[in-house]
Design an enzyme around this catalytic site. Structure first.
Site, PDB file in Angstrom:
ATOM      1  N   TYR A  80      -2.687  -7.054  -3.390  1.00 60.46           N
ATOM      2  CA  TYR A  80      -2.258  -7.826  -2.056  1.00 60.46           C
ATOM      3  C   TYR A  80      -0.846  -7.697  -2.030  1.00 60.46           C
ATOM      4  O   TYR A  80      -0.256  -7.561  -1.126  1.00 60.46           O
ATOM      5  CB  TYR A  80      -2.964  -8.896  -1.899  1.00 60.46           C
ATOM      6  CG  TYR A  80      -4.551  -8.800  -1.741  1.00 60.46           C
ATOM      7  CD1 TYR A  80      -5.137  -8.477  -0.694  1.00 60.46           C
ATOM      8  CD2 TYR A  80      -5.220  -9.319  -2.956  1.00 60.46           C
ATOM      9  CE1 TYR A  80      -6.560  -8.474  -0.675  1.00 60.46           C
ATOM     10  CE2 TYR A  80      -6.633  -9.116  -3.012  1.00 60.46           C
ATOM     11  CZ  TYR A  80      -7.197  -8.710  -1.760  1.00 60.46           C
ATOM     12  OH  TYR A  80      -8.717  -8.905  -1.859  1.00 60.46           O
ATOM     13  N   GLU A 121     -15.345   4.980  -8.874  1.00 61.36           N
ATOM     14  CA  GLU A 121     -14.314   5.981  -8.707  1.00 61.36           C
ATOM     15  C   GLU A 121     -13.641   6.074 -10.080  1.00 61.36           C
ATOM     16  O   GLU A 121     -13.022   6.903 -10.280  1.00 61.36           O
ATOM     17  CB  GLU A 121     -13.318   5.305  -7.782  1.00 61.36           C
ATOM     18  CG  GLU A 121     -13.920   5.139  -6.335  1.00 61.36           C
ATOM     19  CD  GLU A 121     -12.875   4.542  -5.176  1.00 61.36           C
ATOM     20  OE1 GLU A 121     -12.035   4.407  -5.455  1.00 61.36           O
ATOM     21  OE2 GLU A 121     -13.337   4.516  -4.048  1.00 61.36           O
ATOM     22  N   CYS A 165     -10.738  -1.047   1.396  1.00 62.20           N
ATOM     23  CA  CYS A 165     -10.208  -2.240   1.011  1.00 62.20           C
ATOM     24  C   CYS A 165     -10.764  -2.730  -0.294  1.00 62.20           C
ATOM     25  O   CYS A 165     -10.182  -3.482  -1.036  1.00 62.20           O
ATOM     26  CB  CYS A 165     -10.718  -3.369   2.192  1.00 62.20           C
ATOM     27  SG  CYS A 165     -12.110  -3.038   2.630  1.00 62.20           S
ATOM     28  N   HIS A 166     -11.755  -1.944  -0.982  1.00 65.58           N
ATOM     29  CA  HIS A 166     -12.123  -2.169  -2.227  1.00 65.58           C
ATOM     30  C   HIS A 166     -11.155  -1.967  -3.191  1.00 65.58           C
ATOM     31  O   HIS A 166     -11.250  -2.259  -4.359  1.00 65.58           O
ATOM     32  CB  HIS A 166     -13.630  -1.677  -2.329  1.00 65.58           C
ATOM     33  CG  HIS A 166     -13.638  -0.081  -2.440  1.00 65.58           C
ATOM     34  ND1 HIS A 166     -13.857   0.660  -1.288  1.00 65.58           N
ATOM     35  CD2 HIS A 166     -13.524   0.775  -3.344  1.00 65.58           C
ATOM     36  CE1 HIS A 166     -13.643   2.045  -1.542  1.00 65.58           C
ATOM     37  NE2 HIS A 166     -13.336   1.965  -2.892  1.00 65.58           N
ATOM     38  N   ASN A 189     -10.943  -5.461   8.503  1.00 67.88           N
ATOM     39  CA  ASN A 189     -11.135  -3.923   8.182  1.00 67.88           C
ATOM     40  C   ASN A 189     -12.657  -3.589   8.848  1.00 67.88           C
ATOM     41  O   ASN A 189     -13.708  -3.916   8.449  1.00 67.88           O
ATOM     42  CB  ASN A 189     -11.156  -3.577   6.829  1.00 67.88           C
ATOM     43  CG  ASN A 189     -11.406  -1.999   6.611  1.00 67.88           C
ATOM     44  OD1 ASN A 189     -11.517  -1.357   7.497  1.00 67.88           O
ATOM     45  ND2 ASN A 189     -11.392  -1.527   5.329  1.00 67.88           N
TER      46      ASN A 189
END
Length: 140
Positions: free
Chosen positions: A68, A126, A97-98, A89
Site C-alpha cells: 500500500y 500466480e 487488488c489481491h 475496487n
C-alpha cells in the site's frame, strides 16, 4: 455479477466492463486454470483516487506484489487512502487488488468472499504454488 473461483465468489460490477458476462467468466476460468495471466477486458475506472489506484494496480505484473505504501508514494497519497480505494475496487480480480499487501509483508483485507484466504490463494496460484484446476468452464 458473481464469478466463482476456488470455491468462493467474487462480485464483479459488470457495468464497468465492456465485454459480455460470458467473456468475463471464460477469462476468469482461464485465469484459474493458469492458462491466462492478464485479463483482456476493457474496464472503465471510476474518477478520483479509486480510479488512480485501480490504474496503478492494473500495472502490477502477474505473480508480483506491491505494498500500500509503494502505491501511495507513486500516487502522492497515504497508504490508508490506497487501502480504502482498494476496498472500493468494483472489479476485484480483474483489477488485481489481491496483489497489494501491507508493508510488513502481511496480507490485509480483500473484498471477495473469504477475504484474506481468497487473496492468499490467488497469490499462491500466480506464484506457482497453486494447483492447476481441472473443472469444466462456468456456463451462463
Amino acid at each position: 455479477m458473481n464469478v466463482d473461483i476456488f470455491e468462493t465468489t467474487v462480485e464483479i460490477d459488470e457495468s464497468r466492463i465492456d465485454e459480455s458476462p460470458a467473456a468475463i467468466r471464460e477469462q476468469v476460468y482461464e485465469y484459474e486454470c493458469r492458462d491466462r495471466q492478464e485479463f483482456d477486458l476493457t474496464v472503465t475506472t471510476p474518477g478520483g483516487l479509486t480510479g488512480e489506484v485501480m490504474t496503478a494496480m492494473s500495472k502490477i505484473p502477474y505473480g508480483e506484489t506491491r505494498t500500500y505504501g509503494e502505491l501511495a508514494a507513486d500516487l502522492d497519497t497515504t497508504p490508508v487512502a490506497v487501502g480504502q480505494a482498494c476496498a472500493h475496487n468494483p472489479v476485484p480480480l480483474i483489477v488485481p487488488c489481491h496483489r497489494v499487501m501491507g508493508s510488513d509483508g502481511e496480507l490485509k483485507g480483500y473484498s471477495a468472499a473469504n477475504g484474506v484466504a481468497t487473496k492468499r490463494r490467488l497469490l499462491a496460484l500466480e506464484q506457482g504454488r497453486g494447483t492447476k484446476q481441472t473443472q469444466l468452464p462456468i456456463q451462463e
